[in-house]
Motif scaffolding. Structure first.
Motif, PDB file in Angstrom:
ATOM      1  N   ALA A 191       0.811  -1.398   0.006  1.00  0.00           N
ATOM      2  CA  ALA A 191      -0.092  -0.109   0.120  1.00  0.00           C
ATOM      3  C   ALA A 191       0.876   1.279  -0.021  1.00  0.00           C
ATOM      4  CB  ALA A 191      -0.883  -0.013   1.077  1.00  0.00           C
ATOM      5  N   LYS A 192       1.985   1.231   0.934  1.00  0.00           N
ATOM      6  CA  LYS A 192       2.663   2.391   0.903  1.00  0.00           C
ATOM      7  C   LYS A 192       3.280   2.966  -0.265  1.00  0.00           C
ATOM      8  CE  LYS A 192       6.731   4.423   3.492  1.00  0.00           C
ATOM      9  NZ  LYS A 192       7.784   4.079   4.441  1.00  0.00           N
ATOM     10  N   VAL A 215       0.250   9.783  -4.806  1.00  0.00           N
ATOM     11  CA  VAL A 215       0.710  11.225  -4.646  1.00  0.00           C
ATOM     12  C   VAL A 215       1.213  11.958  -5.893  1.00  0.00           C
ATOM     13  CG1 VAL A 215       2.159  12.652  -3.118  1.00  0.00           C
ATOM     14  CG2 VAL A 215       0.438  10.838  -2.089  1.00  0.00           C
ATOM     15  N   GLN A 216       2.172  11.273  -6.242  1.00  0.00           N
ATOM     16  CA  GLN A 216       3.062  11.661  -7.094  1.00  0.00           C
ATOM     17  C   GLN A 216       2.509  11.913  -8.787  1.00  0.00           C
ATOM     18  OE1 GLN A 216       6.272   8.637  -8.206  1.00  0.00           O
ATOM     19  NE2 GLN A 216       6.450   9.734 -10.434  1.00  0.00           N
ATOM     20  N   GLU A 217       1.322  11.306  -9.085  1.00  0.00           N
ATOM     21  CA  GLU A 217       0.572  11.498 -10.080  1.00  0.00           C
ATOM     22  C   GLU A 217      -0.757  12.568 -10.052  1.00  0.00           C
ATOM     23  OE1 GLU A 217      -1.100   7.402 -11.175  1.00  0.00           O
ATOM     24  OE2 GLU A 217       0.890   6.988 -11.968  1.00  0.00           O
ATOM     25  N   ALA A 218      -1.010  12.898  -8.771  1.00  0.00           N
ATOM     26  CA  ALA A 218      -2.107  13.792  -8.441  1.00  0.00           C
ATOM     27  C   ALA A 218      -1.992  15.236  -9.058  1.00  0.00           C
ATOM     28  CB  ALA A 218      -2.366  13.863  -6.973  1.00  0.00           C
ATOM     29  N   PRO A 219      -3.072  15.558  -9.765  1.00  0.00           N
ATOM     30  CA  PRO A 219      -3.138  16.824 -10.235  1.00  0.00           C
ATOM     31  C   PRO A 219      -3.777  17.929  -9.170  1.00  0.00           C
ATOM     32  CG  PRO A 219      -5.121  15.609 -10.899  1.00  0.00           C
ATOM     33  CD  PRO A 219      -4.139  14.782 -10.143  1.00  0.00           C
ATOM     34  N   GLY A 220      -3.672  19.325  -9.410  1.00  0.00           N
ATOM     35  CA  GLY A 220      -4.583  19.965  -8.652  1.00  0.00           C
ATOM     36  C   GLY A 220      -3.910  20.382  -7.474  1.00  0.00           C
ATOM     37  N   GLU A 221      -4.516  20.881  -6.538  1.00  0.00           N
ATOM     38  CA  GLU A 221      -4.092  21.353  -5.246  1.00  0.00           C
ATOM     39  C   GLU A 221      -5.204  21.470  -4.469  1.00  0.00           C
ATOM     40  OE1 GLU A 221      -4.193  26.267  -5.531  1.00  0.00           O
ATOM     41  OE2 GLU A 221      -2.368  25.139  -6.495  1.00  0.00           O
ATOM     42  N   GLY A 222      -4.853  21.582  -2.900  1.00  0.00           N
ATOM     43  CA  GLY A 222      -6.045  21.718  -1.947  1.00  0.00           C
ATOM     44  C   GLY A 222      -6.710  20.217  -1.881  1.00  0.00           C
ATOM     45  N   GLY A 223      -8.223  20.574  -1.633  1.00  0.00           N
ATOM     46  CA  GLY A 223      -9.059  19.499  -1.588  1.00  0.00           C
ATOM     47  C   GLY A 223      -8.978  18.785  -2.961  1.00  0.00           C
ATOM     48  N   GLN A 224      -8.981  19.475  -4.052  1.00  0.00           N
ATOM     49  CA  GLN A 224      -9.151  18.639  -5.258  1.00  0.00           C
ATOM     50  C   GLN A 224      -7.979  17.540  -5.382  1.00  0.00           C
ATOM     51  OE1 GLN A 224      -8.251  21.058  -8.685  1.00  0.00           O
ATOM     52  NE2 GLN A 224      -8.747  19.357 -10.292  1.00  0.00           N
ATOM     53  N   ARG A 225      -6.688  18.114  -4.711  1.00  0.00           N
ATOM     54  CA  ARG A 225      -5.561  17.331  -5.114  1.00  0.00           C
ATOM     55  C   ARG A 225      -5.650  15.936  -3.961  1.00  0.00           C
ATOM     56  NH1 ARG A 225      -0.210  16.890  -2.270  1.00  0.00           N
ATOM     57  NH2 ARG A 225       1.161  15.871  -3.778  1.00  0.00           N
ATOM     58  N   SER A 227      -6.872  10.288  -3.194  1.00  0.00           N
ATOM     59  CA  SER A 227      -7.413   9.328  -2.417  1.00  0.00           C
ATOM     60  C   SER A 227      -7.914   8.295  -3.668  1.00  0.00           C
ATOM     61  CB  SER A 227      -8.543   9.762  -1.638  1.00  0.00           C
ATOM     62  OG  SER A 227      -8.138  10.659  -0.747  1.00  0.00           O
ATOM     63  N   GLY A 228      -8.766   8.789  -4.733  1.00  0.00           N
ATOM     64  CA  GLY A 228      -9.417   8.404  -5.809  1.00  0.00           C
ATOM     65  C   GLY A 228      -8.511   7.195  -6.395  1.00  0.00           C
ATOM     66  N   ARG A 229      -7.073   7.693  -6.653  1.00  0.00           N
ATOM     67  CA  ARG A 229      -6.135   6.981  -7.290  1.00  0.00           C
ATOM     68  C   ARG A 229      -5.775   5.869  -6.494  1.00  0.00           C
ATOM     69  NH1 ARG A 229      -4.376   4.802 -11.908  1.00  0.00           N
ATOM     70  NH2 ARG A 229      -2.433   4.879 -12.281  1.00  0.00           N
ATOM     71  N   PHE A 230      -5.656   6.063  -5.363  1.00  0.00           N
ATOM     72  CA  PHE A 230      -5.007   5.010  -4.260  1.00  0.00           C
ATOM     73  C   PHE A 230      -6.159   3.873  -4.171  1.00  0.00           C
ATOM     74  CE2 PHE A 230      -4.988   3.477   0.095  1.00  0.00           C
ATOM     75  CZ  PHE A 230      -3.838   2.957   0.156  1.00  0.00           C
ATOM     76  N   ALA A 231      -7.306   4.357  -4.307  1.00  0.00           N
ATOM     77  CA  ALA A 231      -8.331   3.342  -4.130  1.00  0.00           C
ATOM     78  C   ALA A 231      -8.379   2.496  -5.432  1.00  0.00           C
ATOM     79  CB  ALA A 231      -9.678   3.888  -3.875  1.00  0.00           C
ATOM     80  N   ARG A 232      -8.167   3.124  -6.543  1.00  0.00           N
ATOM     81  CA  ARG A 232      -8.399   2.264  -7.887  1.00  0.00           C
ATOM     82  C   ARG A 232      -7.360   1.398  -7.941  1.00  0.00           C
ATOM     83  NH1 ARG A 232      -8.851   7.335  -9.577  1.00  0.00           N
ATOM     84  NH2 ARG A 232     -10.873   7.972  -9.441  1.00  0.00           N
ATOM     85  N   LEU A 233      -6.056   1.883  -7.596  1.00  0.00           N
ATOM     86  CA  LEU A 233      -4.993   1.190  -7.807  1.00  0.00           C
ATOM     87  C   LEU A 233      -5.198  -0.012  -7.029  1.00  0.00           C
ATOM     88  CD1 LEU A 233      -2.051   3.840  -7.803  1.00  0.00           C
ATOM     89  CD2 LEU A 233      -2.693   2.359  -9.651  1.00  0.00           C
ATOM     90  N   ASP A 240     -14.977   5.147  -7.895  1.00  0.00           N
ATOM     91  CA  ASP A 240     -15.098   6.752  -8.082  1.00  0.00           C
ATOM     92  C   ASP A 240     -15.814   7.316  -7.271  1.00  0.00           C
ATOM     93  OD1 ASP A 240     -13.603   6.153 -10.685  1.00  0.00           O
ATOM     94  OD2 ASP A 240     -15.393   5.773 -11.847  1.00  0.00           O
ATOM     95  N   GLY A 241     -17.089   6.700  -6.690  1.00  0.00           N
ATOM     96  CA  GLY A 241     -17.778   7.330  -5.805  1.00  0.00           C
ATOM     97  C   GLY A 241     -17.141   7.755  -4.557  1.00  0.00           C
ATOM     98  N   ALA A 242     -15.798   7.228  -4.247  1.00  0.00           N
ATOM     99  CA  ALA A 242     -15.053   7.867  -2.983  1.00  0.00           C
ATOM    100  C   ALA A 242     -14.500   8.979  -3.429  1.00  0.00           C
ATOM    101  CB  ALA A 242     -14.240   6.596  -2.835  1.00  0.00           C
ATOM    102  N   GLU A 243     -13.910   9.053  -4.471  1.00  0.00           N
ATOM    103  CA  GLU A 243     -13.374  10.528  -5.010  1.00  0.00           C
ATOM    104  C   GLU A 243     -14.575  11.464  -4.947  1.00  0.00           C
ATOM    105  OE1 GLU A 243     -10.709  12.456  -8.463  1.00  0.00           O
ATOM    106  OE2 GLU A 243     -10.564  10.237  -8.211  1.00  0.00           O
ATOM    107  N   ARG A 244     -15.683  11.216  -5.686  1.00  0.00           N
ATOM    108  CA  ARG A 244     -16.810  12.256  -5.538  1.00  0.00           C
ATOM    109  C   ARG A 244     -17.023  12.755  -4.114  1.00  0.00           C
ATOM    110  NH1 ARG A 244     -18.664   8.478  -9.332  1.00  0.00           N
ATOM    111  NH2 ARG A 244     -20.086   7.710  -8.036  1.00  0.00           N
ATOM    112  N   ALA A 245     -17.066  11.488  -3.078  1.00  0.00           N
ATOM    113  CA  ALA A 245     -17.422  11.946  -1.694  1.00  0.00           C
ATOM    114  C   ALA A 245     -16.446  12.753  -1.079  1.00  0.00           C
ATOM    115  CB  ALA A 245     -17.941  10.811  -0.919  1.00  0.00           C
ATOM    116  N   ILE A 246     -15.226  12.540  -1.310  1.00  0.00           N
ATOM    117  CA  ILE A 246     -14.052  13.092  -0.879  1.00  0.00           C
ATOM    118  C   ILE A 246     -14.013  14.720  -1.385  1.00  0.00           C
ATOM    119  CG2 ILE A 246     -11.342  13.410  -0.378  1.00  0.00           C
ATOM    120  CD1 ILE A 246     -11.841  10.240  -0.457  1.00  0.00           C
ATOM    121  N   THR A 247     -14.246  14.649  -2.525  1.00  0.00           N
ATOM    122  CA  THR A 247     -14.425  16.051  -3.184  1.00  0.00           C
ATOM    123  C   THR A 247     -15.414  16.937  -2.455  1.00  0.00           C
ATOM    124  OG1 THR A 247     -13.629  15.086  -5.149  1.00  0.00           O
ATOM    125  CG2 THR A 247     -14.754  17.272  -5.421  1.00  0.00           C
ATOM    126  N   ALA A 248     -16.764  16.295  -2.539  1.00  0.00           N
ATOM    127  CA  ALA A 248     -17.729  17.185  -1.960  1.00  0.00           C
ATOM    128  C   ALA A 248     -17.253  17.371  -0.633  1.00  0.00           C
ATOM    129  CB  ALA A 248     -18.986  16.220  -1.697  1.00  0.00           C
TER     130      ALA A 248
END
Length: 194
Positions: free
Chosen positions: A70-71, A78-88, A93-99, A183-191
């Motif tokens: 997992a680490k 984290v390396q692949e994440a776009p954006g900043e703040g809550g979007q990042r 979180s979404g990418r980690f869950a998908r992987l 994908d629902g995890a990422e949407r929920a965290i974004t909200a």
């Protein structure tokens, strides 16, 4: 002809140790095989008591194997994440869950031993949840210190909530019998982080 240090090491009869046990067990886990302590002890040429002294219980060994997988997965997210703040944070979180969901060895473990998997992954009985919460808290602190996030909760509480959201969507089939919706995890965290 003089021997190199590597040649001497290769020529030595290496005694098995905790790290050897971990490596063999991790390889088996990645291959989708169940980790059996008796088989592992036999392969190492030690008794079960020695193996347990080295690696702890089967659950503790599985937790270390899971965290070792997992680490780097989280680091990649984290390396692949776009954006900043809550979007990042939501993207990570979404990418980690998908992987994790895409890793066949992980899905095989969840199918093979669902109760044990949930206990190790989502409760104090394992160390995975606490480690991921700590990593997410660090990410939150970074975004807060850069002025890119003004969270609705203290960072530790928010990191725990984010982890629980990921778990709810990633393990939905095991927890409620519903279909997983990564994908629902990422949407929920974004909200949550808007």
């Amino acid at each position: 002809m003089s021997e190199t240090p590597l040649a001497r090491l290769l020529a030595e009869e290496r005694r098995p140790d905790a790290l050897t046990a971990f490596r063999i067990a991790r390889r088996r886990f990645i291959d989708g095989r169940r980790i059996e302590m008796g088989e592992l002890a036999t392969e190492l040429g030690v008794n079960r008591a020695t193996l347990f002294r080295w690696v702890g219980s089967r659950d503790e060994l599985l937790a270390e194997i899971l965290w070792s997988l997992a680490k780097p997965t989280l680091a990649l997210a984290v390396q692949e994440a776009p954006g900043e703040g809550g979007q990042r944070i939501a993207a990570i979180s979404g990418r980690f869950a998908r992987l994790m969901d895409d890793a066949e060895f992980f899905r095989a473990f969840l199918r093979r031993e669902p109760e044990r998997a949930l206990r190790i992954l989502t409760t104090r009985a394992g160390t995975i949840q606490a480690r991921v919460v700590e990593a997410v808290e660090t990410l939150l602190d970074e975004e807060i210190s850069r002025g890119r996030l003004n969270p609705p909760l203290p960072p530790h509480d928010l990191a725990y909530l984010i982890m629980r959201i990921i778990e709810s969507f990633l393990y939905a089939d095991l927890i409620t019998g519903e279909q997983r919706d990564i994908d629902g995890a990422e949407r929920a965290i974004t909200a949550l982080l808007r």
